[in-house]
Design a protein around this motif. Structure first.
Motif, short mmCIF file in Angstrom:
data_model
loop_
_atom_site.label_atom_id
_atom_site.label_comp_id
_atom_site.label_asym_id
_atom_site.label_seq_id
_atom_site.Cartn_x
_atom_site.Cartn_y
_atom_site.Cartn_z
N GLU A 68 36.73 54.47 46.64
CA GLU A 68 36.33 53.14 46.05
C GLU A 68 37.60 52.37 46.72
O GLU A 68 37.56 51.03 46.99
N LYS A 137 43.89 46.18 45.10
CA LYS A 137 42.53 45.70 44.82
C LYS A 137 42.46 44.41 44.35
O LYS A 137 41.61 43.46 44.88
N TYR A 138 43.46 44.07 43.54
CA TYR A 138 43.68 42.49 43.02
C TYR A 138 43.84 41.66 44.34
O TYR A 138 43.22 40.54 44.38
N GLU A 141 40.28 40.70 47.10
CA GLU A 141 39.16 40.11 46.45
C GLU A 141 38.73 40.39 45.27
O GLU A 141 37.92 39.95 44.85
N GLN A 142 39.48 41.59 44.60
CA GLN A 142 38.90 41.84 43.24
C GLN A 142 39.63 41.06 42.31
O GLN A 142 40.44 41.26 41.48
N ASN A 143 39.39 39.64 42.30
CA ASN A 143 40.05 38.79 41.53
C ASN A 143 39.03 37.51 41.16
O ASN A 143 37.81 37.55 41.83
N GLY A 146 37.78 35.92 44.18
CA GLY A 146 36.85 36.75 45.27
C GLY A 146 37.17 36.45 46.82
O GLY A 146 36.64 36.59 47.71
N LEU A 190 40.31 41.00 38.03
CA LEU A 190 39.16 41.73 37.40
C LEU A 190 39.47 43.06 36.85
O LEU A 190 38.93 43.66 35.64
N ASP A 191 40.80 43.70 36.97
CA ASP A 191 41.13 44.82 36.40
C ASP A 191 41.91 44.29 35.30
O ASP A 191 42.95 43.71 35.29
#
Length: 263
Positions: A68, A137-138, A141-143, A146, A190-191
């Motif tokens: 991932e 990841k943050y 885009e994993q926020n 986006g 998102l995490d």
């Protein structure tokens, strides 16, 4: 801790790994023959090679890089332009020199928001690798917005020692400074393991060192800076920061050890 004479593991997964990929144009990268970034998305094969590279580095530190991570790795590699990295701002208060060598600096860092993730793996390198992947990841885009947030330096790690400053504890915090335009309203991670913290103004004493960062090197650098400071007791005695920079022109990683002045 590694024993004396033990071989050094491969370099940890850091921004320098991205530099080494980006600075070698060819079939294995997203760059064309003249070194400029291709506009077309990476082919699946190229993405797989990037992921495989990171997985090989990770295995050297007993860290599994999951599949991932392929997309964040691709994004950070594509956007990894050293000249565009934002540096955490500070005010230089004092510089101690001897024979034209900078022994240490005293700096004032202002109030700022950081994205922080606490890790507690068996080894320091494992905590740093896994924590950095979460931060990646943050950023990628994993926020809540986006979008790609942009890279800042240094990436810092808060470490703690025992009372004698002879060993690191297992608990560390990996932190990423939010770019200036995001300081007022940072995108939410998102995490849930990543927390946005506002750090107060801080005075630090900092010394540069190069090479790998592991338990041995950090304890050594803490000891060296403590010997150089006139009044090390004015700083916290069990909490320190390792700041990691990227210098693509240098063979060794550029780091700093920070002592935090008591408030």
């Amino acid at each position: 801790m590694s024993g004396a004479g033990a071989p050094e593991p491969p370099a940890m997964i850091t921004l320098e790994d991205l530099d080494s990929m980006a600075e070698d144009p060819g079939s294995d990268s997203a760059y064309n023959s003249n070194g400029s970034l291709e506009e077309e998305p990476m082919e699946d094969e190229q993405q797989e090679r990037l992921l495989s590279y990171w997985q090989n580095v990770g295995r050297g530190h007993q860290v599994d890089v999951p599949d991932e991570m392929a997309e964040p790795i691709q994004q950070l590699t594509r956007n990894n332009h050293p000249q565009e990295r934002e540096t955490v701002p500070f005010l230089l208060l004092h510089r101690k020199e001897k024979c034209s060598e900078v022994l240490y600096e005293k700096r004032q860092y202002g109030k700022a928001k950081w994205a922080c993730v606490k890790m507690q793996e068996e080894q320091y390198e494992q905590s740093i690798c896994l924590g950095f992947m979460k931060i990646m990841k943050y950023i990628c885009e994993q926020n809540s917005s986006g979008v790609y947030l942009g890279m800042t330096i240094p990436i810092v790690t808060i470490v703690h020692t025992n009372d004698s400053q002879s060993e690191l504890t297992r608990s560390v915090t990996v932190a990423y400074y939010l770019p200036a335009q995001l300081q007022e309203l940072p995108p939410q991670p998102l995490d849930s393991a990543i927390i946005i913290e506002e750090w107060p103004p801080t005075v630090v004493y900092t010394r540069t060192f190069t090479g790998v960062t592991n338990e041995d090197s950090i304890i050594r650098e803490i000891s060296l800076l403590a010997e150089l400071l006139e009044s090390p007791e004015l700083c916290l005695q069990d909490t320190f920061i390792v700041a990691g920079y990227t210098n693509p022109a240098a063979a060794n990683r550029q780091n700093e050890i920070w002592f935090l002045q008591r408030s």
